[in-house]
Design an enzyme around this catalytic site. Sequence first.
Site, PDB file in Angstrom:
ATOM      1  N   SER A 119      37.288  58.948  53.543  1.00 47.70           N
ATOM      2  CA  SER A 119      37.576  57.349  53.472  1.00 47.70           C
ATOM      3  C   SER A 119      36.530  56.722  54.457  1.00 47.70           C
ATOM      4  CB  SER A 119      39.032  56.735  53.976  1.00 47.70           C
ATOM      5  OG  SER A 119      38.877  55.730  54.060  1.00 47.70           O
ATOM      6  N   TYR A 141      34.038  51.090  50.397  1.00 47.23           N
ATOM      7  CA  TYR A 141      34.377  49.968  49.819  1.00 47.23           C
ATOM      8  C   TYR A 141      33.092  49.022  49.840  1.00 47.23           C
ATOM      9  CZ  TYR A 141      39.271  51.204  50.631  1.00 47.23           C
ATOM     10  OH  TYR A 141      40.550  51.925  50.621  1.00 47.23           O
ATOM     11  N   THR A 167      35.172  52.673  45.888  1.00 48.29           N
ATOM     12  CA  THR A 167      36.445  52.215  45.547  1.00 48.29           C
ATOM     13  C   THR A 167      36.481  50.709  45.467  1.00 48.29           C
ATOM     14  OG1 THR A 167      37.238  54.020  46.629  1.00 48.29           O
ATOM     15  CG2 THR A 167      38.939  52.373  46.235  1.00 48.29           C
ATOM     16  N   HIS A 294      45.231  52.984  43.196  1.00 45.63           N
ATOM     17  CA  HIS A 294      45.128  53.048  44.527  1.00 45.63           C
ATOM     18  C   HIS A 294      46.404  53.649  44.996  1.00 45.63           C
ATOM     19  CE1 HIS A 294      42.061  51.337  47.487  1.00 45.63           C
ATOM     20  NE2 HIS A 294      42.773  51.964  48.154  1.00 45.63           N
TER      21      HIS A 294
END
Length: 403
Positions: A119, A141, A167, A294
């Site tokens: 992440s 992101y 994402t 998500h």
Amino acid sequence: MTRPSWAENPWKQNPWFESIAVAQRRAQRRLPAPVYGALVAGSERGQTIEDNQAAFAELGLLPHVAGHHADRSTSRTVLGHEVSLPVLISPTGVQAVHPDGEVAVARAAGARGTLMGLSNFASKPVEDVVEACPRTLFQMYWTGDRDVMVQRMTRAHRAGVVGLIATLDWSFSMGRDWGSPEIPERVDLKTMVRMAPKVVTKPRWLYQFGRTGQVPDLTAPNLAPPGGGPAPTFFGAYYEWMTTPPPSWDDVAWMRETWGQISGTPFVLKGVGRADDARRAVDAGVDAISVSNHGGNNLDGTPAAIRLLHPIATAVGDQVEVLMDGGVRRGSDVVKALALGARAVLIGRAYLWGLAANGQAGVENVLDVLRGGLDSALLGLGLSSIDELTPDTLLVPEGFHRS
Ligand SMILES: Cc1cc2nc3c(=O)[nH]c(=O)nc-3n(C[C@H](O)[C@H](O)[C@H](O)COP(=O)(O)O)c2cc1C
């Protein structure tokens, strides 16, 4: 015969768990309530998070009574990599579960022959995670300006990641009917004193951190500015994200092209829930999409990802690899997703619970549980390989799919 170590003391709990549900219960027992609450996450009414799992249970299997195969294969190529089971680690940004965090998860992914997703908001530097598992994909992101994004992509590429996951399904929905857990800005002495009542009842979790001399790290080191500036706190990083204008399809194409120039490795668009978006993702040049909501953390009321999968897989055919994530808790769920068109699934909470329950071994345990369930479903269905799974393998109730 040597006795297994857990058998020497009949009251000592066998650290191995037999299902993801058991791992979840152990995580809940072990973690302070706000940390466990942050793992459960979800949004608003919690409808999507529930449907992600409930929908899998609506799909039926019809096993054969004889004619099974003694040898069965669960391996395949995903994003150009041979994986020993079609279950990848989905990127998650929860950091206070275990002191080794993403490094432990990455080691487990490597040991079990699959790919690691890291992440944007991870607590460990991408360099350390790639060292633990060379087949790591970095997730980003749409946050910061383009120069900042290029700098983060370049760092991830130099660290040696084998792909990028973008994402983009996030709408900053706030508020949960069951109440959100308190997440401190940073863990300093004042915070420790204030949160002590919630933590002292969890000695095992405390002991893990105490042994390493660390406190839970609530910063995002992969978002640090170049040249060694301090990493932003989780909330600092979240603020940057909230204040970044949302991406257009041109931005997606730019991101894809830029990653191609920097690295030349696959680009995955995660969070696709509509067939028209899936087609646009193909036009933008992505290599793969993940059909995902998500994990029920974005817009509540979005149907379960497994309900969206087949219409999307049909819409894009073999133009891109189709992955899915959301609600996978057992090997038979993996069978169902593959039968409806997924090349592989990604898991989130399942491995976070394994990590909380037993560190790296707990994540390996989760992957073993899923592999065992997948293999047993193939056996019962009379199949010799995951490549033989098709929609006809399943009993799909009328009206199951959503498009
Ligand atoms: C606690 C938590 C944190 C997450 N953080 C991220 C993240 O940082 N980036 C991301 O792409 N997805 C994130 N996700 C979504 C997961 O990658 C994945 O889509 C989802 O967990 C799949 O559903 P499952 O938990 O039911 O397996 C997060 C999910 C959870 C539960």
